[in-house]
Scaffold this active site. Structure first.
Site, PDB file in Angstrom:
ATOM      1  N   HIS A 216       0.830  -1.199   0.000  1.00  0.00           N
ATOM      2  CA  HIS A 216       0.000   0.000   0.000  1.00  0.00           C
ATOM      3  C   HIS A 216       0.864   1.249   0.000  1.00  0.00           C
ATOM      4  O   HIS A 216       2.017   1.235   0.423  1.00  0.00           O
ATOM      5  CB  HIS A 216      -0.935   0.023   1.215  1.00  0.00           C
ATOM      6  N   PHE A 217       0.270   2.325  -0.487  1.00  0.00           N
ATOM      7  CA  PHE A 217       0.871   3.658  -0.463  1.00  0.00           C
ATOM      8  C   PHE A 217      -0.027   4.572   0.358  1.00  0.00           C
ATOM      9  O   PHE A 217      -1.254   4.432   0.348  1.00  0.00           O
ATOM     10  CB  PHE A 217       0.995   4.237  -1.876  1.00  0.00           C
TER      11      PHE A 217
END
Length: 381
Positions: A216-217
């Site tokens: 994830h970012f």
């Protein structure tokens, strides 16, 4: 063609059908007007959708706390570090998972982003290149779910700033928290879909303050200038540059002189070296000035800053560092400091902030050896 399509929220093969934001490469905003005042920015379709969905989630009470207005100050000094008081994030955020090494495998039995409440999913991000993709029986999925390979935009229930989202590539493929070329490309495109220069995306590797081992970012809007957008760099090899005047040594890339795909591939080349060597790292993606303009002419591009850093095997907190009270992750390395206590916020100076961030930097000798490995990869690739 860029379009927003929505269906009835419901279940199909165990997965929730979400609104989709579809886009092609023609809609990536390589150059956009950038007014002096952030609030006068003309928003893109992506910006408007993200903000409207976030605001609706606030009204539905989906967050652990509200951040209607964070107390903010610019620390006196040449680096213009942005400090924000966010006590509730320290108290109410989810407990970070224990990280033992950079390439730790995904564990479906502990919290991951397939387990979030469906109300936390704002929409799916759907690049045109993915429209022909389909999930086959051989594709590893979590929890027996079959769903498209579209990418999920979730709220961060413990937000650090306005529209703090989690961009989760191919969420039900359950990819561990490592950088891949496809993921870097997706994050870079998301920044280019926004017309707002304050929209930021970034990545924390395991042992670099990532709290969940699921790829994830983090994304959010920060309506304050950051020096990282224009600080000086020098070439290392090809498209890879290095920071020349920053507390923590790091590599820099830009979307100039390369296609977006080539830029993502260049960043991945260095990220793959860090992963092979088990070196923790943080990535920060932001609009900024071109690397070859000597930081004077504000020619617009997107900068990607990749910091190799010392590993930490758990989140330090305000009780451990009462005099500073912030962890060093992607936003702190870039000069944006969420502070977790009022006392620390009031007493923090630029000197203390720089001293704290420097604790995670590789030594000069370690970084020079790493540069030799990076040069070798670019020469062979």
């Amino acid at each position: 063609m860029m379009e927003i399509s929505s269906g009835n929220d419901g279940q199909m093969n165990g997965a929730v059908i979400m609104e989709q934001f579809q886009y092609s490469s023609q809609q990536l905003l390589l150059q956009t007007p950038q007014p002096d005042d952030f609030k006068n920015t003309e928003l893109s379709t992506f910006d408007r959708l993200l903000r409207s969905k976030w605001d609706a989630a606030v009204e539905l009470g989906c967050f652990r706390y509200r951040i209607d207005e964070l107390q903010t100050k610019i620390l006196p000094g040449p680096r213009k570090i942005v400090a924000q008081l966010n006590i509730k994030r320290a108290i109410e955020r989810r407990k970070p998972q224990k990280m033992t090494h950079i390439s730790q495998p995904f564990n479906p039995d502990i919290f991951n982003f397939t387990k979030v409440n469906p109300k936390e999913v704002l929409f799916e991000l759907c690049p045109e290149r993915d429209t022909s993709d389909s999930v086959t029986d051989e594709t590893p999925l979590c929890n027996g779910v079959t769903e498209s390979q579209h990418h999920s935009v979730l709220i961060n229930v413990s937000p650090l700033e306005y529209c703090n989202i989690l961009l989760v590539p191919k969420r039900y493929q359950c990819i561990p928290q490592v950088l891949t070329e496809d993921a870097i490309l997706l994050a870079l495109e998301a920044v280019l879909l926004s017309a707002h220069r304050g929209f930021i995306l970034g990545f924390n590797s395991l042992c670099a303050m990532a709290s969940v081992n699921h790829q994830h970012f983090h994304g959010y809007y920060l309506e304050h200038e950051l020096l990282i957008r224009r600080t000086a760099t020098r070439p290392v090899i090809g498209p890879c540059h290095e920071l020349t005047d920053w507390p923590v040594r790091g590599f820099v890339f830009q979307v100039k002189g390369q296609t977006v795909q080539e830029t993502a591939r260049s960043v991945y080349k260095v990220a793959s070296v860090l992963q092979q060597k088990e070196i923790a790292h943080n990535l920060f993606i932001t609009r900024g000035c071109a690397l070859d303009d000597d930081s004077q002419i504000q020619e617009q591009t997107v900068r990607l800053v990749l910091w190799p850093r010392k590993s930490f095997f758990g989140a330090k907190n305000d009780k451990t560092f009462p005099e500073v009270a912030f962890n060093v992750a992607l936003c702190e390395l870039a000069g944006h400091l969420p502070i977790y206590s009022k006392e620390s916020f009031d007493e923090l100076t630029e000197e203390k902030a720089i001293e704290r961030t420097r604790e995670v930097s590789l030594s000069s000798e370690e970084f020079e050896a790493l540069k030799d490995s990076v040069r070798s990869v670019f020469q062979k690739w």
